[in-house]
Design a protein around this motif. Structure first.
Motif, mmCIF file in Angstrom:
data_model
loop_
_atom_site.group_PDB
_atom_site.id
_atom_site.type_symbol
_atom_site.label_atom_id
_atom_site.label_comp_id
_atom_site.label_asym_id
_atom_site.label_seq_id
_atom_site.Cartn_x
_atom_site.Cartn_y
_atom_site.Cartn_z
ATOM 1 N N LYS A 1 -20.009 41.062 -46.850
ATOM 2 C CA LYS A 1 -20.138 39.625 -46.628
ATOM 3 C C LYS A 1 -18.828 38.883 -46.873
ATOM 4 O O LYS A 1 -18.412 38.047 -46.099
ATOM 5 C CB LYS A 1 -21.254 39.059 -47.517
ATOM 6 N N GLY A 2 -18.193 39.195 -47.981
ATOM 7 C CA GLY A 2 -16.937 38.515 -48.318
ATOM 8 C C GLY A 2 -17.202 37.157 -48.939
ATOM 9 O O GLY A 2 -17.931 36.341 -48.378
ATOM 10 N N ILE A 3 -16.644 36.920 -50.116
ATOM 11 C CA ILE A 3 -16.823 35.651 -50.813
ATOM 12 C C ILE A 3 -15.488 34.911 -50.834
ATOM 13 O O ILE A 3 -14.462 35.464 -51.221
ATOM 14 C CB ILE A 3 -17.325 35.860 -52.255
ATOM 15 N N ASP A 4 -15.510 33.651 -50.425
ATOM 16 C CA ASP A 4 -14.280 32.867 -50.318
ATOM 17 C C ASP A 4 -14.018 31.984 -51.535
ATOM 18 O O ASP A 4 -12.867 31.674 -51.842
ATOM 19 C CB ASP A 4 -14.346 31.984 -49.064
ATOM 20 N N GLY A 5 -15.080 31.546 -52.192
ATOM 21 C CA GLY A 5 -14.866 30.642 -53.311
ATOM 22 C C GLY A 5 -16.014 30.638 -54.298
ATOM 23 O O GLY A 5 -17.132 31.067 -53.983
ATOM 24 N N ILE A 6 -15.704 30.191 -55.498
ATOM 25 C CA ILE A 6 -16.711 29.981 -56.542
ATOM 26 C C ILE A 6 -16.508 28.581 -57.103
ATOM 27 O O ILE A 6 -15.390 28.212 -57.481
ATOM 28 C CB ILE A 6 -16.595 31.002 -57.688
ATOM 29 N N VAL A 7 -17.575 27.803 -57.133
ATOM 30 C CA VAL A 7 -17.541 26.482 -57.767
ATOM 31 C C VAL A 7 -18.149 26.627 -59.154
ATOM 32 O O VAL A 7 -19.287 27.091 -59.288
ATOM 33 C CB VAL A 7 -18.338 25.438 -56.955
ATOM 34 N N ALA A 8 -17.391 26.252 -60.169
ATOM 35 C CA ALA A 8 -17.889 26.265 -61.547
ATOM 36 C C ALA A 8 -17.843 24.841 -62.092
ATOM 37 O O ALA A 8 -17.070 24.008 -61.610
ATOM 38 C CB ALA A 8 -17.048 27.204 -62.405
ATOM 39 N N ILE A 9 -18.672 24.568 -63.089
ATOM 40 C CA ILE A 9 -18.784 23.206 -63.620
ATOM 41 C C ILE A 9 -18.322 23.157 -65.069
ATOM 42 O O ILE A 9 -18.690 24.013 -65.880
ATOM 43 C CB ILE A 9 -20.239 22.697 -63.559
ATOM 44 N N ALA A 10 -17.521 22.154 -65.395
ATOM 45 C CA ALA A 10 -17.095 21.921 -66.781
ATOM 46 C C ALA A 10 -17.564 20.521 -67.178
ATOM 47 O O ALA A 10 -16.844 19.537 -67.023
ATOM 48 C CB ALA A 10 -15.587 22.059 -66.925
ATOM 49 N N GLY A 11 -18.803 20.477 -67.641
ATOM 50 C CA GLY A 11 -19.422 19.190 -67.966
ATOM 51 C C GLY A 11 -20.386 18.804 -66.871
ATOM 52 O O GLY A 11 -20.167 17.831 -66.141
#
Length: 387
Positions: free
Chosen positions: A159-169
């Motif tokens: 599939k291939g993963i392009d990005g990860i969104v993580a949350i700080a707060g």
């Protein structure tokens, strides 16, 4: 003069319909009353337009200085970025870069991990850019389940993963995803990490050890591998007036993914989503950061955390339960019908919001909230529960 006075009087009546932060009844907002110095700065920079920076080189220099200051706050000595309208524009801007980088690799589908707690701005980005999100469930700490990310990548190698969104707060609970652990996965597979620290960006760097939960990982910035961009909003805990959002990249090499030609302006390329851009957000952020410095922000964050703990203490006295131990200055109060309770409270003059990931009322303990406000709110909540 008579006409002007008449207009101002009418405007005053409209303004009187609005709530005021100073009254302490706005409990669900991540914004607060701007620092008093803002008024003088706003008047000074009222006519500036960073959409055409060649006409306002002084204000453009201020923006570069502000980004450098924010970058250093986030452990980056060579940052690139802009002060823009807010976290929504910042998050969409980061997703633009992820998509452009994906297309450069020849991918037809842009695949991005986002947590269940992701801000609604990412839904706007998805619709605008036809992104494919893999929604990551939450673990017992209400943070991204890193094991889910690992397993998904192993089971979908093609599939291939392009990005990860993580949350700080996070908007709902103030939680911080385990970004160092996410970084290990991202580094192994060369995945772009964008951190949405719209709220936490001006809290976590100034958070004293006594307010940090034991066993909780607060590392989120450019000191972590593969963190490429961070959303951080000065108009939240930075005390700047709206609009003053921020997007910061690891370095200027990512500018090429944002640039579009602007042949009729004083610069040939423009990278921000919004063209016409007031310099007020830049100037006020610069002034407030210079005025407060590290120690000033530390005191503000500490006062908010002290009031956060005070709210939890008063809740306990009335047998109200917290959903989780506060990670930042956000408190979730367990409630079987949070929407219904919030509507009753609104009729009683108190404005707070609710959570999606847990049945709870949500209180953001911003600088305009005092212990006296908290006392009155808890008493009102207790009355509300008698209905």
């Amino acid at each position: 003069m008579e006409k002007e006075r008449e207009i101002l009087e009418k405007l005053k009546k409209y303004r009187e319909m609005d709530l005021k932060y100073v009254d302490g009844r706005i409990l669900g907002s991540m914004c607060t009353k701007p620092h008093p110095i803002s008024k003088k700065i706003v008047e000074m920079f009222l006519e500036t337009n960073l959409g055409d920076p060649g006409l306002f080189p002084g204000t453009k220099n201020l923006e570069e200085e502000v980004i450098k200051m924010i970058g250093e706050m986030l452990h980056n000595k060579n940052p690139f970025g802009y002060i823009i309208s807010g976290g929504t524009e910042a998050n969409i801007t980061a997703m633009r870069v992820v998509k452009k980088m994906s297309r450069e690799k020849g991918r037809k589908e842009v695949n991005i991990f986002i947590p269940e707690t992701a801000h609604f701005s990412f839904e706007k980005a998805r619709e605008m850019m036809d992104l494919n999100y893999i929604v990551v469930p939450l673990d017992k700490k209400y943070t991204m389940d890193v094991k889910y990310i690992k397993d998904y990548i192993e089971d979908n190698v093609e599939k291939g993963i392009d990005g990860i969104v993580a949350i700080a707060g996070s908007t709902e609970l103030g939680t911080i995803d385990n970004i160092p652990e996410i970084s290990k996965v991202a580094k192994e597979h060369n995945i772009y990490i964008h951190v949405d620290a719209a709220f936490g960006g001006f809290v976590i760097p100034f958070l004293e050890d006594r307010y940090r939960l034991e066993g909780y990982n607060y590392h989120f910035d450019f000191s972590v591998d593969n963190v490429i961009s961070i959303t951080v909003d000065p108009h939240k805990m930075g005390l700047a007036p709206i609009p003053a959002g921020g997007i910061v990249f690891r370095d200027s090499s990512f500018k090429r993914y944002l640039d579009v030609e602007t042949p009729y302006l004083t610069e040939s390329y423009q990278a921000t989503l919004i063209g016409t851009r007031s310099g007020i957000g830049v100037a006020t952020t610069w002034g407030i950061m210079k005025l407060l410095g590290y120690e000033g922000y530390r005191k503000i964050v500490s006062q908010c955390m002290e009031n956060t703990y005070y709210l939890v203490k008063r809740m306990k006295e009335y047998s109200f339960e917290k959903a989780i131990d506060p990670v930042l200055n956000i408190v979730a109060i367990r409630d079987e019908d949070p929407v219904g309770t919030s509507l009753i409270l609104r009729k009683m003059g108190w404005y707070l919001s609710t959570c999606r990931c847990v049945d709870a009322l949500r209180v953001v303990v911003m600088p305009h909230i005092t212990k006296e406000h908290i006392d009155r709110f808890i008493e009102t909540l207790a009355q509300c529960k008698k209905y």
